[in-house]
Each structure stands twice: as C-alpha cells, then as structure tokens.
Write a protein that holds these residues in place. Sequence first.
Motif: not given
Length: 188
Positions: A101-130
């Motif tokens: 619309g007249d703004g900008v959406e920023i959204s994220w999945s919370g998924e860990r990068a497939s190439f990240a080291p196996a021990f590295l975990e992200t702690d982020c729920a999916p979401g979006a903000v406008r």
Amino acid sequence: MSALVTPDGPASGIRWYLAPLLEWVAEEWDHLLGEQAYTWAERPDVPAARAVRDALDRAFAADERDGDVLERAASDWYARHGLRSAAAGGIVPDLYIRRFGDGVEISWSGERASFAPAFLETDCAPGAVRLSREEVADPLRAILCWAVETVPSDARAFSHGRERFVRAVEATLARAGSDERSTAAFTP
C-alpha cells in the motif's frame, strides 16, 4: 529480530561482510520500496516470507512445466526482496522487504539458514510488520550514505568494485529524489 544460540550459550552476533548486502540494497531499491505484487497467483495480504515459501513448495509439488514457471517467478521475486539472497554465505535472517500500500512490509520466516552450522540455532518466530516508507527508507538511505562516505577507496569487498557501488548508490539516490514513488522516502 533473532537470537543466536551456540553450544556455549547465546551469541551476541555473527560477523560477516556488509558489501554484498549494501550492493543488494542499492541495486534493488526500486523493488524494495516500489514493488508490492507477487509475480504469481497469491493473495496480496499474505506476508512475503510465507508467500515465497508457499510458492516454492507448490512449485516443487507441481508438474515439471508449471513447477518450473512458478519456481522461476518466486525465485526471481526472492532475489529482489529477500535479504538472504544477497548474503553471499553470511548467516542473516530470512527477511523480506516489499511495498505494501502506502507503506512497506518487512516479514521474516524465522527459519535457520540451510548452510548454517548444525549447532547454530535461531530463536525467532515468523512474523511481519508494516511500517511507513520513511521508517524503512531513511535507515536504508543512511546506511548507503555511510558506506559511500566510510568505505576506503581501495576496498575490494564489492563484487564489481567500490566505484561501481558508489555510482549505483548515487544513481539510486538521484532516482529516488526524482521518482514520485520514492520521493516521500527521502523528504525530511
């Protein structure tokens, strides 16, 4: 936006090269702040992080011809709007920026990068903000200006050289200043 957890506990951050991300912002500026619609059949109110993942899942489940067309459309859109597409091996959030619309959406999945080291975990729920265009464009513009002013002239981190990056930023900022779609983002 995310917390990182290593075997030793929470990490304060990860260091990586900014140059590919800065180049991406400069090159994709018009798409980030001007392109809203998906290039495949999708409800416009679905956040980009989910829409891209759903489109790719449908593409892989479809027959070859239809799947190839959908995969290409979603992959091309992802390259223009998905921060991780510019990470060049860096571990960055699966974050998307698009006009809404007249703004900008920023959204994220919370998924860990497939190439990240196996021990590295992200702690982020999916979401979006406008947000308003200014709330997104002003910080992006500031980081591009900082890079132009700060990066040494002999820096080799940019894929096509620092001078080409500087020209791309200058062109982006000039275009944004003269383009009605982007003018509001640069007006104080």
